[in-house]
Design an enzyme around this catalytic site. Sequence first.
Site, short mmCIF file in Angstrom:
data_model
loop_
_atom_site.label_atom_id
_atom_site.label_comp_id
_atom_site.label_asym_id
_atom_site.label_seq_id
_atom_site.Cartn_x
_atom_site.Cartn_y
_atom_site.Cartn_z
CD GLU B 56 -53.48 46.26 -38.36
OE1 GLU B 56 -52.88 46.64 -37.33
OE2 GLU B 56 -53.23 46.72 -39.48
CG PHE B 81 -50.94 43.29 -41.42
CD1 PHE B 81 -49.67 43.04 -40.90
CD2 PHE B 81 -51.02 43.82 -42.69
CE1 PHE B 81 -48.52 43.31 -41.63
CE2 PHE B 81 -49.88 44.10 -43.43
CZ PHE B 81 -48.63 43.84 -42.91
NE ARG B 165 -55.84 41.97 -51.94
CZ ARG B 165 -55.20 43.03 -52.44
NH1 ARG B 165 -55.88 44.06 -52.90
NH2 ARG B 165 -53.88 43.05 -52.48
#
Lengths: 274, 312
Positions: B56, B81, B165
């Site tokens: 990341e 993250f 999501r």
Amino acid sequence: MAKSELATLAQEIRVNIVNCISSLGVGHIGGCLSIADVLAVLYGKHMNVDPKNPKMEGRDRLVCSKGHAGPAVYSVLAEMGYFDKSELATLNQSGTNLPSHCDMNKTLGVDMTAGSLGQGLSCAVGIAIGSKLAKDNATIYCIVGDGESQEGQIWEAAMYAGSHGIDNLIAFTDYNKLQLDGYVKDINDLASLSAKWRAFNWEVFDVIDGNDVEQIDQAITQAKAVIGKPKMVILNTIKGKGVSFVEAAKVGSHSMSVNAEQRAQALAEIRGEI
Amino acid sequence: MIQDVLMRDVFVDFLREQMQKNDKVMVLDADLAKCAGTIALEKEFPDRALNVGIAEANMAGIAAGLSSYGYIPFITSFAPFATRRIADQIMISICYAKQNVKIIGTDPGIAAELNGGTHMPFEDIGMLRSIPNIVIYEPTDAVELKKALPQIIEHKGPVYVRMHRKNPAVVHSEDCEFNLFKADVLREGKDVTIVASGIMVETALKAAEELKAENIDVEVVCSPTIKPIDAETIIKSAKKTGAVVTCENHNVMGGLRSAVCEVLAENAPTPVRSVGVKEKFGEVGKVPYLRKAFNLEVVDVVKAVKEVITLK
């Protein structure tokens, strides 16, 4: 630029570094002096840049990932005419355009902000991808410190660039073997540094004397010709190169004070008067 | 029906449309492209939808480099993250360097469900909120997200989108007007103001409905953008009702409650009670269990409203 001219340019960069840091009285002089020669070869011969048009599209770019070598970068930029040399004396003064660490939003000619170590190589990879997409044939250069190579992010960037064959990227390791707290080999050894980069699918050039403009020039010329891989030029340098008391300070040269007397001695040494 | 639309589909459709018309728009993933839905874009735009692998920090740095070259990169990962893991890269390579990078962090707070404590960010907003000039936005529903994304790409500068999501309950009507930098009074009332974000907006509306039966008239302010917070709307409402409850799917420290209290303390001192995560790490569970475990239920909001009224 011919070899002698590159050597002269490196000398002038060193003069600027000493003036810049001594104007404040203290700074990262060791790691600045060690990269004076590679900066001379890059700006004096290889980089397609225009100081009169610092934001020129498609220009070659330099990311000095070891951002604390800002004064070295400012020294070559001033020498090339990006700004007046008198500005070098403003290093770290209130409101300056020349902060200790490279800042793309403050200094004309600086292409990327760096200072929190390990981040610049990823940025250089991003710039190299951007250049590829733009099909502008730019070459992206990045200078990484040897101590900085202890940061994990360097190897994240190395893995991605190697894995994707980003070949418009030429990186350098300023392998002066010293870091702030001591010798690199004692603290966290980079042993087999060339083999490490090769294992990440980079083409590696070991420059035995990383303070010799001719050897650096040869390595960059060869590196540019390699297609399909990113390139790492390992410069075996001397921290503080060119100024005897800085070289002698070894570990102490990472950041050290330089008074008026030392400045005079340093300038005389660089100009070959001693 | 918009009720059935996943937020990630709204996001991916928007990116696809942008990438088709603007060759400067890019998306970067770190091996969670299947989760974000952006994997489809990797096939459609192989040069501009990059997957950097599980790295990341490198993703953030590459995005910063691309931005310096004039591109508009969106980076995606799970919210912890995309924020906590790369706090310094966001701070230096992206924000301090003034790069135009959009950060999409998915599954905020209890939405991480069965991924549990390691993946359940209650601290992400708090960590980013003290970075100058970053915009922090937590979409309320798919309708709102659809209206927000064009404003996000138009905004020059870093934006963190704390995005579900899936499909949290839709609370906005499709013809609602949305301004990224304005809070939205979803329900007018005179006794107490609830300022809510994310999945807690629906909870606040339900609580307001329950309290109506007890003759408590609640105003519900939806504040999806936590930074910069819409001080004007919050102050106006607090002055009207004289009591405020904040509701968020985040630690009460550093998030919406902190932002609201900062505004009120300096401009319109008002009693405040908060609903949110209090000094706890995440844990595995489904949303109903987690709402109970972290006191994010309608009953918790009702209780906070009744408490704060006594302080008026």
